[in-house]
Design a protein around this motif. Structure first.
Motif, short mmCIF file in Angstrom:
data_model
loop_
_atom_site.label_atom_id
_atom_site.label_comp_id
_atom_site.label_asym_id
_atom_site.label_seq_id
_atom_site.Cartn_x
_atom_site.Cartn_y
_atom_site.Cartn_z
N GLY A 152 0.78 -1.23 0.00
CA GLY A 152 0.00 0.00 0.00
C GLY A 152 0.81 1.28 0.00
N LYS A 153 2.12 1.17 -0.20
CA LYS A 153 2.93 2.39 -0.24
C LYS A 153 2.80 3.07 -1.60
CE LYS A 153 5.81 1.96 3.60
NZ LYS A 153 5.29 0.75 4.16
N ARG A 154 3.18 4.33 -1.64
CA ARG A 154 3.14 5.06 -2.90
C ARG A 154 4.53 5.61 -3.21
NH1 ARG A 154 -0.80 9.85 -2.85
NH2 ARG A 154 -2.42 8.27 -2.97
N THR A 155 5.00 5.32 -4.41
CA THR A 155 6.31 5.82 -4.80
C THR A 155 6.19 6.69 -6.05
OG1 THR A 155 6.83 3.92 -6.20
CG2 THR A 155 7.53 3.78 -3.92
N LEU A 156 7.14 7.60 -6.19
CA LEU A 156 7.23 8.42 -7.40
C LEU A 156 8.56 8.12 -8.07
CD1 LEU A 156 6.11 10.77 -9.19
CD2 LEU A 156 7.45 12.32 -7.76
N LEU A 157 8.48 7.73 -9.33
CA LEU A 157 9.68 7.42 -10.10
C LEU A 157 9.94 8.61 -11.01
CD1 LEU A 157 11.75 5.34 -11.20
CD2 LEU A 157 9.92 4.38 -12.59
N VAL A 158 11.09 9.26 -10.85
CA VAL A 158 11.35 10.45 -11.67
C VAL A 158 12.52 10.25 -12.62
CG1 VAL A 158 10.39 12.05 -9.96
CG2 VAL A 158 12.83 11.65 -10.00
N GLU A 159 12.36 10.84 -13.77
CA GLU A 159 13.37 10.76 -14.82
C GLU A 159 13.86 12.19 -15.05
OE1 GLU A 159 13.27 8.19 -18.76
OE2 GLU A 159 11.59 9.57 -18.62
N VAL A 160 15.17 12.38 -15.15
CA VAL A 160 15.67 13.75 -15.29
C VAL A 160 16.40 14.00 -16.61
CG1 VAL A 160 15.89 14.11 -12.80
CG2 VAL A 160 17.83 13.21 -14.09
N PHE A 169 7.42 0.80 -18.96
CA PHE A 169 6.08 0.48 -18.46
C PHE A 169 5.07 0.37 -19.60
CE2 PHE A 169 8.09 1.76 -14.55
CZ PHE A 169 7.53 0.90 -13.61
N GLU A 170 5.60 0.44 -20.81
CA GLU A 170 4.76 0.27 -21.99
C GLU A 170 3.58 1.25 -22.00
OE1 GLU A 170 3.96 -3.97 -21.99
OE2 GLU A 170 6.09 -4.42 -21.89
N THR A 171 3.87 2.52 -21.67
CA THR A 171 2.84 3.54 -21.74
C THR A 171 3.31 4.64 -22.69
OG1 THR A 171 3.77 4.85 -19.95
CG2 THR A 171 2.15 3.20 -19.32
N GLU A 172 2.40 5.57 -23.00
CA GLU A 172 2.78 6.67 -23.88
C GLU A 172 3.77 7.60 -23.16
OE1 GLU A 172 -1.08 9.43 -23.52
OE2 GLU A 172 -1.42 7.28 -23.66
N ALA A 173 4.43 8.47 -23.94
CA ALA A 173 5.42 9.39 -23.38
C ALA A 173 4.85 10.15 -22.18
CB ALA A 173 5.87 10.38 -24.46
N LEU A 174 5.67 10.32 -21.16
CA LEU A 174 5.21 11.01 -19.95
C LEU A 174 5.26 12.52 -20.14
CD1 LEU A 174 7.24 8.94 -17.33
CD2 LEU A 174 4.76 8.88 -17.61
N PRO A 175 4.22 13.22 -19.72
CA PRO A 175 4.26 14.68 -19.75
C PRO A 175 4.94 15.16 -18.46
CG PRO A 175 2.13 13.95 -18.94
CD PRO A 175 2.95 12.71 -19.16
N VAL A 217 2.71 3.09 -8.12
CA VAL A 217 3.89 3.78 -8.65
C VAL A 217 3.43 4.91 -9.56
CG1 VAL A 217 6.01 3.58 -10.01
CG2 VAL A 217 5.28 1.67 -8.58
N TYR A 218 3.86 6.11 -9.23
CA TYR A 218 3.62 7.26 -10.08
C TYR A 218 4.91 7.57 -10.81
CZ TYR A 218 -0.91 8.35 -8.00
OH TYR A 218 -2.22 8.29 -7.62
N ALA A 219 4.82 8.26 -11.92
CA ALA A 219 6.04 8.61 -12.66
C ALA A 219 5.98 10.06 -13.11
CB ALA A 219 6.21 7.70 -13.87
N LEU A 220 7.16 10.64 -13.25
CA LEU A 220 7.27 12.03 -13.69
C LEU A 220 8.56 12.20 -14.48
CD1 LEU A 220 6.50 15.11 -13.46
CD2 LEU A 220 7.91 15.16 -11.40
N ALA A 221 8.43 12.75 -15.69
CA ALA A 221 9.63 13.09 -16.45
C ALA A 221 9.85 14.58 -16.23
CB ALA A 221 9.41 12.79 -17.93
N ILE A 222 10.89 14.91 -15.46
CA ILE A 222 11.10 16.32 -15.13
C ILE A 222 11.73 17.05 -16.31
CG2 ILE A 222 12.14 17.98 -13.54
CD1 ILE A 222 12.26 15.84 -11.44
N ASP A 223 11.09 18.12 -16.69
CA ASP A 223 11.58 18.94 -17.78
C ASP A 223 12.17 20.20 -17.17
OD1 ASP A 223 10.71 19.65 -20.98
OD2 ASP A 223 11.12 21.32 -19.63
#
Ligand SMILES: Nc1ncnc2c1ncn2[C@@H]1O[C@H](COP(=O)(O)OP(=O)(O)O)[C@@H](O)[C@H]1O
Ligand SMILES: [Mg+2]
Length: 325
Positions: free
Chosen positions: A30-38, A48-54, A69-75
């Motif tokens: 039940g934990k929540r993580t954020l995976l970030v790409e820089v 994760f076989e999803t469309e490009a992250l905004p 798991v949440y994800a974020l591509a940091i711009d």
């Protein structure tokens, strides 16, 4: 367990894959993580076989036991606008700034500022709380720049000190460094059991330590299965050819006829054993170098079928079984 998990490593060793597996592993129960790409490569979306992250936090996976798991591509550019907005309430002036090239200055001419923005965004996510005062993310996992650049990337303080001695950028850099140099952060390095990446890992750890950045663990990725151990290999080298041929024959390999095809299988088999013995010796040497680093080690198997989502969950399970969460 540190709440900011930074994953670096020599390029191509599986940095992105390990960061993603770690984010999944930490999201269990039940934990929540954020995976970030820089680095703007959209490696996470691919994995994760999803469309490009905004530039927006998105749920991309559910972990066993209901974690998320949440994800974020940091711009960097958008992070700068967000940042200016926060401090100067710029509104549409931000768009004007962009036009005159102030953003280009900050993101390309001043790499230190760019790094402060990237790490700053990750640290903000680490500290963010909801309206009940609970952390929004239990863990933030960063797919970070490679080993050769990681210390400089994280050591924003030094970089920015010369650029901004006072003011909001300076304060931001200070706040970021407080998180990065604390036990709240752990910097992990991914390697392969090969000389070059192991050497780079060793140098990287020395640099991180010299900069007082918290070294976490070393993850040895793409480990191939052990066919024979040291004793087995010695034995294999000592067995006479004739016994091998006989053993192959009696196992029904190469035909039952006496003096049949079994003899022809002996050479390739011995060549394979020799090749394996060489690899085994090299790997044993590299394992010794890694053990001397005095950092907890994890090993992840080479997935023979290649990487896919199922493989990613398998690596996450491996990490959990090795006690990362
Ligand atoms: N444990 C593994 N087993 C099999 N293939 C792997 C494994 N880890 C990574 N890979 C593959 O190796 C390649 C490099 O991995 P990636 O995570 O993109 O590396 P990096 O981010 O360090 O450049 C990718 O094709 C990935 O699918
Ligand atoms: Mg990558």
């Amino acid at each position: 367990m540190s709440r900011l998990q930074v994953v670096s490593g020599k390029g191509g060793t599986g940095k992105t894959t390990v960061a993603a597996a770690l984010a999944l592993a930490l999201a269990t129960e039940g934990k929540r993580t954020l995976l970030v790409e820089v680095e703007g490569r959209q490696g996470i979306a691919q994995l994760f076989e999803t469309e490009a992250l905004p530039y927006e936090e998105r749920k991309i996976a559910v972990a066993p036991g209901g974690g998320e798991v949440y994800a974020l591509a940091i711009d960097a550019e958008l992070a700068l606008l967000e940042y200016l907005q926060m401090f100067y309430k710029l509104g549409s002036a931000g768009r004007a700034l962009r036009k005159i090239g102030a953003i280009d200055f900050a993101t390309t001419i001043a790499p230190g500022v760019r790094d402060v923005l990237l790490t700053g965004k990750a640290c903000e996510a680490v500290r963010r709380k909801d309206k009940h005062g609970r952390f929004v993310y239990d863990y933030v996992v960063m797919d970070a720049p490679p080993t050769g650049r990681i210390t400089r990337f994280l050591n924003v303080n030094d970089e920015v000190a010369g650029l901004a001695r006072i003011g909001p950028i300076h304060n931001q850099a200070q706040a970021v460094m407080r998180v990065l140099k604390s036990p709240e952060t752990a910097v992990h390095l991914v390697t392969l059991l090969e000389e070059m990446p192991v050497q780079e890992t060793s140098d990287g750890i020395a640099e991180l330590r010299a900069a007082r950045l918290p070294v976490g663990r070393v993850v040895v990725n793409m480990v191939r299965p052990e066919v024979l151990d040291g004793d087995g290999l010695e034995l294999a080298a000592a067995v006479p050819r004739s016994s091998i041929a006989r053993a192959l024959s009696s196992a029904g390999l190469g035909g039952a006829r006496r003096g049949g095809h079994a003899e022809r299988l002996v050479d390739p088999l011995l060549a394979q054993a020799e090749e394996y013995a060489e690899r085994y010796a090299l790997e044993t040497e590299q394992r010794a170098v890694l053990a001397a680093l005095d950092v907890p080690l994890h090993e992840l198997p080479m997935l023979a079928e290649g990487m896919d989502l199922a493989g990613l969950y398998q690596l996450a399970r491996e990490l959990r079984e090795q006690g990362v969460s």
